[in-house]
Design an enzyme around this catalytic site. Structure first.
Site, PDB file in Angstrom:
ATOM      1  N   ASP A  11       0.887  -1.135  -0.260  1.00  0.00           N
ATOM      2  CA  ASP A  11      -0.020  -0.001   0.003  1.00  0.00           C
ATOM      3  C   ASP A  11       0.797   1.283  -0.002  1.00  0.00           C
ATOM      4  OD1 ASP A  11      -2.065   1.698   0.027  1.00  0.00           O
ATOM      5  OD2 ASP A  11      -2.960   1.039   2.177  1.00  0.00           O
ATOM      6  N   ASP A 105      -2.607   2.323  -6.333  1.00  0.00           N
ATOM      7  CA  ASP A 105      -1.686   2.249  -5.230  1.00  0.00           C
ATOM      8  C   ASP A 105      -1.686   1.019  -4.321  1.00  0.00           C
ATOM      9  OD1 ASP A 105      -3.977   3.074  -3.891  1.00  0.00           O
ATOM     10  OD2 ASP A 105      -3.022   4.154  -2.732  1.00  0.00           O
ATOM     11  N   GLU A 106      -2.320  -0.109  -4.688  1.00  0.00           N
ATOM     12  CA  GLU A 106      -2.443  -1.118  -3.604  1.00  0.00           C
ATOM     13  C   GLU A 106      -2.607  -2.435  -4.415  1.00  0.00           C
ATOM     14  OE1 GLU A 106      -5.586  -2.152   0.015  1.00  0.00           O
ATOM     15  OE2 GLU A 106      -6.003  -0.455  -1.425  1.00  0.00           O
TER      16      GLU A 106
END
Length: 489
Positions: A11, A105-106
Site C-alpha cells: 500500500d 496504489d495497492e
C-alpha cells in the site's frame, strides 16, 4: 491459510499527495490535500502533515479547508499517478505472476507462486528489497504487509504505515486479531458494526467467542458464517492475477444543481463519450447502457437499456443514454450524472451503423439537435469539468483551463505548476521534481501565449535498472547505492 507468510500486500503511503510532494519541492514536509476543489468536492488523499489536522480521505473539501486552511489544495493529476502506478506494478510483476491490483496504489502478491519466498526470512528480505526498489524507481514510499492470508497481509500493511514493513507469523492470527475493533474485518461497515455493538460485540475476539450460530442469527447465513471464519483468523481467498471488469462507467458531481434540460442532455452525452473512451481503452464493448441521476434532494435513480448486441460506438451509447434521460424527471435540479456500460464483451456488433441508425429511428431523434457540448478554440469540451460554457466570466475559464497543481510550460521560465488562478490571472511556481529548493513564482494573464499546459515530469528522471531484479541486486545508472538504500526497515 498458509504455513509461511508468502502473501504480500503493498500500500503506497498517501499516494496522490506523496506524488505531488515529490514533484513539487516547495510542498515537501507541508500539508497537501488532493481532490475536487469545487463546493461539493471531496478529499481523495491527504498528506500525513494534513492528517495531523484531522483531514482524511472522503471528507468534504469544505470541511478540510476549515480544518487546514493553510494546506495546499490540488486537483488530481491522474496521468502522473498512473505512470507511477505502472512502475510499481512492473516491480511487483517481477516477484510473481500472481499480482492482484486493488487500485493504482495497492496490490496483493503471491510470493510463493513466483518462487521468491517460501519462509519468514525470505519473505522479509523480499519485502525490504521491494520497498527499496519502489523508492529508487519512483521516489515514493510504500508500506508492506506479509502474512499467510490476504486479510492478515492487508492488516499488517496498515499497521506498518507509514513507510514500514510488518510480518504476521502464521499461527498467531487469532491472537493478533482478538483485541481489534470489528470494523477491522472485511465486510464490516458502519451499519454492521452498529448492529454488532448493540448485540454486545465490539472486538474481533467478541465475534470469535460468540460462535458461528449467533453471527448467522444476527447477520444471515452467508455473512455470519464468513465473518466468524475471519474472526477466527481463517481466510483462504487466493491472489487473483486478473479481475474481469463487469462494467465501465463515468460520473460527475456538479458544483451547482443543473436545471436546464438542454444542459443536462449535453452533460449526459459528454459522459457517454468519456465512457466509450474508457471502454475502447480496455478493448471491450458492452450490451447494456446505464444512466445514473442524483437529484437535488439526493434521491438517486438508475435506468438501463439493453441493446441488440455489444457495441463501442459512441453514437449508440449517447443515444441510448439520451433515451433513458427522457424517462427521468429532472425538474427540481440534478447534482450528479453518470453513464455506464455493462454486459461487457471482447467483440462488437458487426453492423454498428445499422444499429445506430435503428436506434435513432426508434427514438425519433435528429442527427444533431444542438445539444452537444460546446468546444473552445482549442477543440476541447468547454464543459468538461461540469462548469459553465466558454461564454462566461474570465474567472470561470481560468479555473477550468489552469487547475491548481497541474503542469505548465512557459517559453521563458520553463516547467512549472499552477498555484492558483482567478480574475483573469494564473500564478505559477517554476520548479521541477529534482530541485532541492522551492522555485520562483510568477503571475501571468490566463491567455498569455507563452504559457501552455504540459505533461508531468517523471519523479525520478534517471531511475536505476531493475530489469534483473530480484535475481540480482540492481546498480544505479548514476552511481552505486542509489536512493532508498536507507529506507526504514
Amino acid at each position: 491459510m498458509r504455513a509461511a507468510p508468502t502473501i504480500l500486500h503493498l500500500d503506497m503511503d498517501a499516494f496522490y499527495a506523496s506524488a505531488e510532494q515529490a514533484a513539487k519541492p516547495s510542498l515537501r514536509g507541508k500539508p497537501v490535500v488532493v481532490g475536487g476543489l469545487g463546493p461539493r468536492g471531496v478529499v481523495a488523499t491527504a498528506s500525513y502533515e494534513a492528517r495531523r489536522f484531522g483531514v482524511h480521505s472522503a471528507m468534504p473539501m469544505a470541511q478540510a479547508r476549515r480544518l487546514a486552511p493553510n494546506a495546499a489544495y490540488l486537483v488530481p493529476r491522474f496521468t502522473l499517478y498512473r505512470t507511477v502506478s505502472d512502475q510499481v506494478m512492473e516491480l511487483l510483476g517481477r516477484l510473481s505472476p500472481l499480482v492482484e491490483p486493488l487500485s493504482l496504489d495497492e496490490a496483493f502478491v503471491d510470493l510463493e507462486a513466483g518462487g521468491t519466498a517460501d519462509d519468514t526470512a525470505s519473505a522479509l528480505e523480499i519485502g525490504r528489497e521491494l520497498r527499496e526498489a519502489i523508492r529508487a524507481v519512483t521516489g515514493l514510499s510504500g508500506s508492506v504487509g506479509l502474512a499467510g492470508s490476504k486479510m492478515l497481509a492487508k492488516i499488517a500493511s496498515e499497521e506498518a504505515k507509514p513507510d514500514g514493513i510488518r510480518l504476521i507469523e502464521p499461527g498467531t492470527e487469532r491472537a493478533h486479531l482478538a483485541p481489534m475493533p470489528v470494523r477491522t474485518l472485511p465486510g464490516v461497515g458502519p451499519a454492521t458494526a452498529d448492529h454488532l455493538r448493540r448485540a454486545g460485540m465490539t472486538t474481533v475476539d467478541d465475534l470469535a467467542e460468540a460462535g458461528e450460530a449467533e453471527l448467522v442469527r444476527l447477520l444471515g447465513k452467508a455473512h455470519g458464517a464468513a465473518l466468524h471464519r475471519m474472526a477466527s483468523g481463517f481466510d483462504d481467498r487466493p491472489v487473483v492475477a486478473e479481475r474481469d471488469a463487469k462494467s465501465v462507467s463515468v460520473e460527475d458531481t456538479f458544483d451547482m444543481d443543473l436545471h436546464d434540460r438542454v444542459r443536462v442532455r449535453a452533460e449526459v452525452e459528454r459522459l457517454a463519450d468519456r465512457c466509450v473512451q474508457r471502454l475502447r481503452g480496455a478493448g471491450r464493448s458492452g450490451r447494456t447502457v446505464v444512466l445514473k441521476v442524483r437529484r437535488y434532494d439526493f434521491s438517486t435513480l438508475t435506468r438501463s437499456e439493453t441493446l441488440r448486441g455489444p457495441t463501442d460506438d459512441p453514437a449508440v451509447v449517447r443515444e441510448a443514454a439520451a433515451r433513458l434521460l427522457e424517462a427521468v424527471d429532472t425538474t427540481g435540479g440534478v447534482r450528479l450524472l453518470g453513464v455506464g456500460v455493462t454486459g461487457l464483451a471482447d467483440y462488437t456488433q458487426e453492423d454498428l451503423f445499422a444499429q445506430a441508425a435503428g436506434a435513432r429511428e426508434a427514438a425519433a431523434l435528429p442527427e444533431d439537435d444542438g445539444a452537444r457540448p460546446r468546444e473552445d478554440a482549442d477543440g476541447r469540451e468547454a464543459a468538461a469539468d461540469g462548469g459553465p460554457g466558454p461564454q462566461e466570466t474570465a474567472e470561470q475559464p481560468a479555473a477550468r483551463r489552469w487547475p491548481a497543481g497541474h503542469d505548465v510550460l512557459h517559453e521563458v521560465h520553463g516547467h512549472g505548476w499552477v498555484q492558483g488562478s482567478g480574475v483573469g490571472r494564473v500564478t505559477v511556481r517554476f520548479e521541477e521534481p529534482g530541485a532541492t529548493a522551492p522555485g520562483r513564482v510568477r503571475t501571468f494573464r490566463v491567455d498569455d501565449p507563452a504559457l501552455r499546459a504540459a505533461d508531468p515530469l517523471p519523479l525520478v528522471p534517471d531511475p536505476p535498472d531493475y530489469s534483473s531484479w530480484p535475481a540480482s541486486r540492481p546498480k544505479s545508472r548514476s552511481g552505486a547505492g542509489g536512493p532508498g538504500a536507507a529506507s526504514r526497515p
